[in-house]
Design a protein around this motif. Structure first.
Motif, PDB file in Angstrom:
ATOM      1  N   VAL A   1       0.860  -1.181   0.000  1.00  0.00           N
ATOM      2  CA  VAL A   1       0.000   0.000   0.000  1.00  0.00           C
ATOM      3  C   VAL A   1       0.892   1.226   0.000  1.00  0.00           C
ATOM      4  N   LEU A   2       0.734   2.085  -0.993  1.00  0.00           N
ATOM      5  CA  LEU A   2       1.606   3.233  -1.214  1.00  0.00           C
ATOM      6  C   LEU A   2       0.908   4.523  -0.789  1.00  0.00           C
ATOM      7  N   PRO A   3       1.660   5.597  -0.657  1.00  0.00           N
ATOM      8  CA  PRO A   3       1.027   6.886  -0.344  1.00  0.00           C
ATOM      9  C   PRO A   3       0.103   7.354  -1.464  1.00  0.00           C
ATOM     10  N   ALA A   4      -0.733   8.332  -1.120  1.00  0.00           N
ATOM     11  CA  ALA A   4      -1.610   9.015  -2.087  1.00  0.00           C
ATOM     12  C   ALA A   4      -2.599   8.075  -2.744  1.00  0.00           C
ATOM     13  N   ASN A   5      -3.107   7.085  -1.973  1.00  0.00           N
ATOM     14  CA  ASN A   5      -4.181   6.196  -2.420  1.00  0.00           C
ATOM     15  C   ASN A   5      -3.770   5.183  -3.482  1.00  0.00           C
ATOM     16  N   PHE A   6      -2.472   4.932  -3.635  1.00  0.00           N
ATOM     17  CA  PHE A   6      -1.999   3.955  -4.599  1.00  0.00           C
ATOM     18  C   PHE A   6      -1.679   2.627  -3.896  1.00  0.00           C
ATOM     19  N   PHE A   7      -1.726   1.536  -4.652  1.00  0.00           N
ATOM     20  CA  PHE A   7      -1.277   0.237  -4.158  1.00  0.00           C
ATOM     21  C   PHE A   7      -0.675  -0.530  -5.321  1.00  0.00           C
ATOM     22  N   THR A   8       0.164  -1.518  -5.021  1.00  0.00           N
ATOM     23  CA  THR A   8       0.810  -2.318  -6.056  1.00  0.00           C
ATOM     24  C   THR A   8       0.917  -3.765  -5.604  1.00  0.00           C
ATOM     25  N   THR A   9       0.962  -4.683  -6.570  1.00  0.00           N
ATOM     26  CA  THR A   9       1.074  -6.108  -6.271  1.00  0.00           C
ATOM     27  C   THR A   9       2.153  -6.731  -7.149  1.00  0.00           C
ATOM     28  N   LEU A  10       2.714  -7.849  -6.671  1.00  0.00           N
ATOM     29  CA  LEU A  10       3.701  -8.591  -7.442  1.00  0.00           C
ATOM     30  C   LEU A  10       3.660 -10.059  -7.021  1.00  0.00           C
ATOM     31  N   ASN A  11       3.481 -10.950  -8.000  1.00  0.00           N
ATOM     32  CA  ASN A  11       3.526 -12.396  -7.780  1.00  0.00           C
ATOM     33  C   ASN A  11       4.562 -12.992  -8.732  1.00  0.00           C
ATOM     34  N   VAL A  12       5.455 -13.837  -8.225  1.00  0.00           N
ATOM     35  CA  VAL A  12       6.456 -14.521  -9.041  1.00  0.00           C
ATOM     36  C   VAL A  12       6.486 -15.985  -8.611  1.00  0.00           C
ATOM     37  N   ILE A  13       6.164 -16.905  -9.550  1.00  0.00           N
ATOM     38  CA  ILE A  13       6.041 -18.325  -9.198  1.00  0.00           C
ATOM     39  C   ILE A  13       6.727 -19.161 -10.284  1.00  0.00           C
ATOM     40  N   PRO A  14       7.999 -19.541 -10.106  1.00  0.00           N
ATOM     41  CA  PRO A  14       8.665 -20.438 -11.054  1.00  0.00           C
ATOM     42  C   PRO A  14       8.326 -21.892 -10.754  1.00  0.00           C
ATOM     43  N   GLY A  15       8.546 -22.773 -11.759  1.00  0.00           N
ATOM     44  CA  GLY A  15       8.277 -24.188 -11.574  1.00  0.00           C
ATOM     45  C   GLY A  15       9.091 -25.046 -12.521  1.00  0.00           C
ATOM     46  N   ILE A  16       9.150 -26.339 -12.215  1.00  0.00           N
ATOM     47  CA  ILE A  16       9.843 -27.321 -13.064  1.00  0.00           C
ATOM     48  C   ILE A  16       9.026 -28.599 -13.086  1.00  0.00           C
ATOM     49  N   GLY A  17       9.022 -29.282 -14.223  1.00  0.00           N
ATOM     50  CA  GLY A  17       8.223 -30.492 -14.322  1.00  0.00           C
ATOM     51  C   GLY A  17       8.694 -31.377 -15.462  1.00  0.00           C
ATOM     52  N   VAL A  18       7.862 -32.355 -15.792  1.00  0.00           N
ATOM     53  CA  VAL A  18       8.125 -33.268 -16.898  1.00  0.00           C
ATOM     54  C   VAL A  18       6.925 -33.236 -17.838  1.00  0.00           C
ATOM     55  N   MET A  19       7.183 -33.528 -19.108  1.00  0.00           N
ATOM     56  CA  MET A  19       6.140 -33.463 -20.124  1.00  0.00           C
ATOM     57  C   MET A  19       6.249 -34.659 -21.060  1.00  0.00           C
ATOM     58  N   TYR A  20       5.125 -35.327 -21.285  1.00  0.00           N
ATOM     59  CA  TYR A  20       5.052 -36.390 -22.284  1.00  0.00           C
ATOM     60  C   TYR A  20       4.731 -35.728 -23.612  1.00  0.00           C
ATOM     61  N   LYS A  21       5.628 -35.878 -24.612  1.00  0.00           N
ATOM     62  CA  LYS A  21       5.525 -35.103 -25.845  1.00  0.00           C
ATOM     63  C   LYS A  21       5.580 -36.021 -27.065  1.00  0.00           C
ATOM     64  N   LYS A  22       4.669 -35.740 -28.015  1.00  0.00           N
ATOM     65  CA  LYS A  22       4.663 -36.451 -29.298  1.00  0.00           C
ATOM     66  C   LYS A  22       4.646 -35.419 -30.416  1.00  0.00           C
TER      67      LYS A  22
END
Length: 317
Positions: free
Chosen positions: A219-240
């Motif tokens: 929550v910032l001054p002067a009625n402003f707000f900001t958000t940040l989400n960062v979600i990395p991941g690793i997995g396996v994939m069956y590919k044809k």
């Protein structure tokens, strides 16, 4: 169309009608607002061979719309701006997220696009192919270490009421993706730039993985707000993969993923405005020196008007 639902209480002892009421209906009119917005959805994919890259991007990616926001649910209905576009992309695009209980964040997207501009970085002519179809599905889950006392949907609805000025929490979870893209002929032009064994007509892949990251609101001054989400991941994939001369199962199963979302907003009395930008990206190898990069990027600017405001309601601004 996009939908974001808010917190759900414990639902085990509730009837189906009570569950629906808890999920969708907010009876406090102080939380209701009408919204005008413009958005951008940039689902695209790249095929990369060393330093050479082909980019497949849809047309008419911008839209405008009208929505309704509450603390339980945001419903935004958008209409694509086709203008004088000679080659419009046909699309179905549904995305949404919800918070279950206090620690469970679930997101879903279902997308079908037909018709892509084919661009490159090796000075070959750009062109539009109306035969290329992409079907993409994704489901992600994140368990947060602390109770989620906010959601990006609540902020987008201009309903920041938390007493805490800042909030940061981590989480772990998992994801599932399904991807299928195809064309009537090879997706890669026959110009001797790519390995000829990788001249794909169709690709199908199903992936599972684990993920973890951070969610924050400030929550910032002067009625402003900001958000940040960062979600990395690793997995396996069956590919044809399939080409004119070869059908094969891709040998390398690894899949790397990154979800991020950032936003800034302003709220004052009955009015609020928000700008959010985010993307879900994953990359994997398709053999023969070919790498695949999928990107589901979106941005939205919204202006809202709260239907009713309790003058006694306190905000952290």
């Amino acid at each position: 169309m996009s939908m974001q639902a808010q917190k759900l209480k414990e639902l085990d002892s509730l009837s189906a009608r009570e569950v629906l009421d808890t999920l969708l209906i907010d009876r406090d009119m102080n939380n209701w607002s009408i919204r005008l917005f413009t958005n951008y959805k940039g689902q695209s994919f790249n095929l990369i061979n060393d330093n050479d890259k082909l980019s497949f991007k849809p047309n008419n990616r911008a839209g405008v719309g009208l929505g309704l926001g509450t603390s339980k649910l945001i419903i935004d209905i958008a209409f694509n701006l086709k203008g004088q576009e000679e080659n419009p992309t046909q699309r179905f695009d549904m995305q949404g997220s919800l918070i279950v209980g206090y620690n469970h964040l679930v997101s879903l997207y279902v997308q079908r696009y037909k018709g892509f501009n084919v661009k490159n970085n090796f000075n070959a002519p750009e062109f539009f192919r109306d035969d290329i179809t992409s079907l993409s599905l994704g489901l992600s889950y994140l368990y947060t270490f602390d109770r989620i006392s906010f959601s990006s949907s609540t902020l987008r609805a201009g309903l920041v009421k938390e007493e805490r000025k800042h909030y940061i929490t981590g989480g772990i979870g998992g994801f599932m993706v399904y991807d299928n893209f195809s064309g009537d002929s090879s997706l890669i032009p026959d110009n001797e730039t790519f390995n000829p064994d990788a001249y794909l007509n169709e690709f199908k892949g199903t992936g599972l993985g684990i993920s973890g990251g951070l969610l924050a609101v400030f929550v910032l001054p002067a009625n402003f707000f900001t958000t940040l989400n960062v979600i990395p991941g690793i997995g396996v994939m069956y590919k044809k993969a399939q080409s004119d001369v070869n059908d094969y199962r891709v040998s390398n199963p690894l899949l790397y993923k990154l979800d991020y979302n950032a936003g800034i907003g302003y709220s004052y009395k009955r009015f609020y405005a928000t700008l959010v930008y985010g993307s879900s990206i994953y990359t994997t190898n398709l053999d023969y020196g070919l790498n695949y990069l999928f990107s589901n990027t979106k941005a939205k600017i919204s202006v809202g008007y709260k239907i009713k405001v309790d003058k006694k309601l306190k905000t952290p601004f």
